[in-house]
Design a protein around this motif. Structure first.
Motif, PDB file in Angstrom:
ATOM      1  N   GLY A 283      -3.806 -15.129   3.966  1.00 12.63           N
ATOM      2  CA  GLY A 283      -3.198 -14.157   4.860  1.00 12.63           C
ATOM      3  C   GLY A 283      -3.753 -12.758   4.637  1.00 12.63           C
ATOM      4  O   GLY A 283      -4.345 -12.451   3.594  1.00 12.63           O
ATOM      5  N   THR A 284      -3.550 -11.892   5.618  1.00 16.17           N
ATOM      6  CA  THR A 284      -4.041 -10.521   5.567  1.00 16.17           C
ATOM      7  C   THR A 284      -2.884  -9.548   5.708  1.00 16.17           C
ATOM      8  O   THR A 284      -2.073  -9.666   6.635  1.00 16.17           O
ATOM      9  CB  THR A 284      -5.055 -10.254   6.694  1.00 16.17           C
ATOM     10  OG1 THR A 284      -6.188 -11.101   6.523  1.00 16.17           O
ATOM     11  CG2 THR A 284      -5.503  -8.796   6.707  1.00 16.17           C
ATOM     12  N   CYS A 285      -2.835  -8.569   4.790  1.00 18.52           N
ATOM     13  CA  CYS A 285      -1.846  -7.493   4.865  1.00 18.52           C
ATOM     14  C   CYS A 285      -2.556  -6.206   5.255  1.00 18.52           C
ATOM     15  O   CYS A 285      -3.474  -5.750   4.567  1.00 18.52           O
ATOM     16  CB  CYS A 285      -1.148  -7.310   3.522  1.00 18.52           C
ATOM     17  SG  CYS A 285      -0.049  -5.867   3.466  1.00 18.52           S
ATOM     18  N   GLY A 286      -2.139  -5.604   6.360  1.00 15.79           N
ATOM     19  CA  GLY A 286      -2.664  -4.320   6.793  1.00 15.79           C
ATOM     20  C   GLY A 286      -1.747  -3.196   6.341  1.00 15.79           C
ATOM     21  O   GLY A 286      -0.520  -3.326   6.391  1.00 15.79           O
ATOM     22  N   ILE A 287      -2.327  -2.087   5.903  1.00 13.28           N
ATOM     23  CA  ILE A 287      -1.562  -0.931   5.437  1.00 13.28           C
ATOM     24  C   ILE A 287      -1.780   0.228   6.398  1.00 13.28           C
ATOM     25  O   ILE A 287      -2.910   0.692   6.579  1.00 13.28           O
ATOM     26  CB  ILE A 287      -1.994  -0.497   4.020  1.00 13.28           C
ATOM     27  CG1 ILE A 287      -1.920  -1.665   3.036  1.00 13.28           C
ATOM     28  CG2 ILE A 287      -1.143   0.667   3.540  1.00 13.28           C
ATOM     29  CD1 ILE A 287      -2.535  -1.335   1.678  1.00 13.28           C
ATOM     30  N   VAL A 288      -0.692   0.704   7.014  1.00 13.03           N
ATOM     31  CA  VAL A 288      -0.767   1.890   7.871  1.00 13.03           C
ATOM     32  C   VAL A 288       0.227   2.973   7.445  1.00 13.03           C
ATOM     33  O   VAL A 288       0.126   4.110   7.897  1.00 13.03           O
ATOM     34  CB  VAL A 288      -0.540   1.541   9.362  1.00 13.03           C
ATOM     35  CG1 VAL A 288      -1.665   0.680   9.892  1.00 13.03           C
ATOM     36  CG2 VAL A 288       0.809   0.870   9.577  1.00 13.03           C
ATOM     37  N   GLY A 289       1.200   2.641   6.585  1.00  7.42           N
ATOM     38  CA  GLY A 289       2.181   3.623   6.135  1.00  7.42           C
ATOM     39  C   GLY A 289       1.546   4.610   5.166  1.00  7.42           C
ATOM     40  O   GLY A 289       0.845   4.212   4.238  1.00  7.42           O
ATOM     41  N   ALA A 290       1.787   5.909   5.384  1.00 13.95           N
ATOM     42  CA  ALA A 290       1.113   6.951   4.588  1.00 13.95           C
ATOM     43  C   ALA A 290       2.085   7.617   3.624  1.00 13.95           C
ATOM     44  O   ALA A 290       2.952   8.376   4.041  1.00 13.95           O
ATOM     45  CB  ALA A 290       0.518   8.001   5.519  1.00 13.95           C
ATOM     46  N   PRO A 291       1.936   7.373   2.319  1.00 10.87           N
ATOM     47  CA  PRO A 291       2.724   8.081   1.314  1.00 10.87           C
ATOM     48  C   PRO A 291       1.990   9.338   0.840  1.00 10.87           C
ATOM     49  O   PRO A 291       0.936   9.689   1.376  1.00 10.87           O
ATOM     50  CB  PRO A 291       2.824   7.054   0.177  1.00 10.87           C
ATOM     51  CG  PRO A 291       1.508   6.332   0.252  1.00 10.87           C
ATOM     52  CD  PRO A 291       1.094   6.329   1.713  1.00 10.87           C
ATOM     53  N   LYS A 292       2.530  10.008  -0.191  1.00 12.75           N
ATOM     54  CA  LYS A 292       1.850  11.154  -0.778  1.00 12.75           C
ATOM     55  C   LYS A 292       0.495  10.730  -1.342  1.00 12.75           C
ATOM     56  O   LYS A 292       0.328   9.593  -1.801  1.00 12.75           O
ATOM     57  CB  LYS A 292       2.688  11.748  -1.908  1.00 12.75           C
ATOM     58  CG  LYS A 292       3.928  12.491  -1.465  1.00 12.75           C
ATOM     59  CD  LYS A 292       4.639  13.099  -2.659  1.00 12.75           C
ATOM     60  CE  LYS A 292       5.884  13.862  -2.236  1.00 12.75           C
ATOM     61  NZ  LYS A 292       6.587  14.467  -3.399  1.00 12.75           N
ATOM     62  N   LEU A 293      -0.467  11.650  -1.306  1.00 18.26           N
ATOM     63  CA  LEU A 293      -1.750  11.387  -1.966  1.00 18.26           C
ATOM     64  C   LEU A 293      -1.510  11.080  -3.438  1.00 18.26           C
ATOM     65  O   LEU A 293      -0.674  11.709  -4.090  1.00 18.26           O
ATOM     66  CB  LEU A 293      -2.669  12.591  -1.831  1.00 18.26           C
ATOM     67  CG  LEU A 293      -3.208  12.918  -0.429  1.00 18.26           C
ATOM     68  CD1 LEU A 293      -4.085  14.163  -0.490  1.00 18.26           C
ATOM     69  CD2 LEU A 293      -3.989  11.745   0.143  1.00 18.26           C
ATOM     70  N   GLY A 294      -2.230  10.098  -3.940  1.00 17.86           N
ATOM     71  CA  GLY A 294      -2.084   9.704  -5.339  1.00 17.86           C
ATOM     72  C   GLY A 294      -1.067   8.611  -5.579  1.00 17.86           C
ATOM     73  O   GLY A 294      -0.932   8.129  -6.711  1.00 17.86           O
ATOM     74  N   THR A 295      -0.359   8.181  -4.539  1.00 17.20           N
ATOM     75  CA  THR A 295       0.628   7.113  -4.692  1.00 17.20           C
ATOM     76  C   THR A 295      -0.063   5.796  -5.043  1.00 17.20           C
ATOM     77  O   THR A 295      -1.051   5.418  -4.405  1.00 17.20           O
ATOM     78  CB  THR A 295       1.446   6.939  -3.400  1.00 17.20           C
ATOM     79  OG1 THR A 295       2.134   8.158  -3.122  1.00 17.20           O
ATOM     80  CG2 THR A 295       2.455   5.806  -3.523  1.00 17.20           C
ATOM     81  N   GLU A 296       0.472   5.116  -6.033  1.00 19.29           N
ATOM     82  CA  GLU A 296      -0.075   3.821  -6.434  1.00 19.29           C
ATOM     83  C   GLU A 296       0.938   2.719  -6.181  1.00 19.29           C
ATOM     84  O   GLU A 296       2.143   2.958  -6.139  1.00 19.29           O
ATOM     85  CB  GLU A 296      -0.469   3.852  -7.913  1.00 19.29           C
ATOM     86  CG  GLU A 296      -1.582   4.849  -8.209  1.00 19.29           C
ATOM     87  CD  GLU A 296      -2.054   4.803  -9.651  1.00 19.29           C
ATOM     88  OE1 GLU A 296      -1.434   4.067 -10.461  1.00 19.29           O
ATOM     89  OE2 GLU A 296      -3.027   5.498  -9.974  1.00 19.29           O
TER      90      GLU A 296
END
Length: 372
Positions: A283-296
């Motif tokens: 399966g493939t997970c796409g990421i579009v949600g934007a957190p703070k820079l540096g978020t891990e």
């Protein structure tokens, strides 16, 4: 000396401050630029996180990046549009790097500077406040929280004059992001099992796109029941309130082992983990949600490696806007992509209420109408 046009603009002067409606001025378009009279502009999550300086965009400045309007004037060399054209404004890209040349301008090598730099590449701006002091602008190549915006030939998209112009601005970012993630980036095929985590404007646009793509299982996940109810009217076959049920377990149950595709639109690392865990084999997970820079974020390496899962970063739906936005307009006009159901209109001077309603979840996609 360049003539300056009087405008009104919503200005952010410091981190976390309210938008202030101010008198300002804007110059005439330079080569390649397009001056647009803004009719309406969507409020996007990215406007809010930049106001709060999740991304280091210089202030004071004019934000706004889901503008729609009418071309007022064009600079030398512009051929794609002319005064009087109806346009949607979208993100900016350089046009000559590898990703741009290969049809992936949303992954432009210069994307951050082009969209978050606070001005033109030479450091100049087109906008000044009422005291003649420069305001940072060219946010996403437009800064459309104002009565006029200075865009570029690359990021204006001509749309039919019989389409409802005041509705179309969000196609330039939020709606394009969700729909493009499904149709362009992940290329969800007919018969697929798809789940979206977060049922805001991006997530619900993905639901509608998955229906267009022919996905047979479409699962919406959120914590707000009203948004889940709306998702079911827009094409979702199942809705999961993650306050009441474990979404990973429910998705595995519904799909018989895991989704073929998931999309994470909330920007929360713990939700991204759920979106990865809810995938089936390969399966493939796409990421579009934007957190703070540096978020891990973390995941179980073996449970990604052994089943052959893929994790994919997606910006702006990996769309080519001049192609994709007219397609979305056509789908809307045909009644197949009813994104108007996500929208609530506000007067421009109600911008802070619109932002608050977006943050609280009262409104899925606010659109500000400009005066005149």
């Amino acid at each position: 000396m360049t003539a300056m046009r009087k405008i009104v603009a919503a200005v952010v002067r410091e981190k976390g401050a309210a938008f202030q409606i101010e008198d300002a001025t804007i110059g005439e378009p330079r080569p390649g630029e397009v001056l647009v009279r803004i009719v309406a502009v969507g409020v996007c999550h990215t406007d809010i996180i930049v106001r709060d300086q999740y991304y280091p965009v210089p202030l004071p400045g004019v934000l706004g990046h889901e503008g729609s309007g009418i071309v007022e004037a064009v600079g030398p060399g512009v051929a794609a549009v002319e005064p009087g054209d109806h346009v949607v404004l979208t993100f900016q890209s350089c046009g000559h790097c590898g990703p741009c040349e290969s049809g992936h301008p949303a992954h432009c090598a210069d994307f951050f500077a082009q969209n978050f730099g606070g001005g033109r590449k030479d450091g100049s701006t087109a906008t000044c406040d009422g005291h003649g002091h420069a305001l940072h602008d060219h946010f996403f190549g437009q800064s459309s929280f104002g009565s006029y915006a200075m865009a570029h030939e690359r990021n204006v998209v001509k749309v039919p004059k019989d389409a409802p112009l005041e509705l179309l601005g969000p196609l330039g970012c939020g709606i394009q992001t969700g729909a493009g993630a499904v149709l362009r980036a992940m290329k969800v095929p007919a018969g697929a099992r798809f789940a979206v985590f977060g049922s805001g404007a991006v997530g619900l646009s993905a639901v509608m796109a998955a229906r267009i793509a022919g996905a047979t299982t479409i699962i919406a996940v959120d914590v707000t029941q009203s948004r889940l109810d709306l998702a079911l009217t827009l094409g979702a076959t199942h809705a999961i309130n993650s306050r009441e049920a474990d979404p990973v377990a429910r998705i595995r149950e519904i799909t018989g082992g895991g989704a073929d595709f998931t999309l994470e639109s909330s920007g929360r690392p713990e939700v991204l983990r759920q979106a990865i865990d809810a995938l089936g084999i390969q399966g493939t997970c796409g990421i579009v949600g934007a957190p703070k820079l540096g978020t891990e974020a973390s995941f179980d390496v073996n449970m990604v490696m052994i089943p052959g899962k893929r994790i994919m970063g997606i910006v702006e739906g990996d769309a080519v806007p001049k192609v994709f936005i007219p397609q979305l307009v056509d789908l809307y006009m045909q009644g197949r992509f009813p994104f108007d159901k996500l929208v609530k209109f506000y007067d421009f001077d109600e911008i802070n209420r619109a932002v608050a309603d977006s943050e609280s979840g009262i409104t899925i996609k606010p659109i500000l109408r400009l005066p005149g």
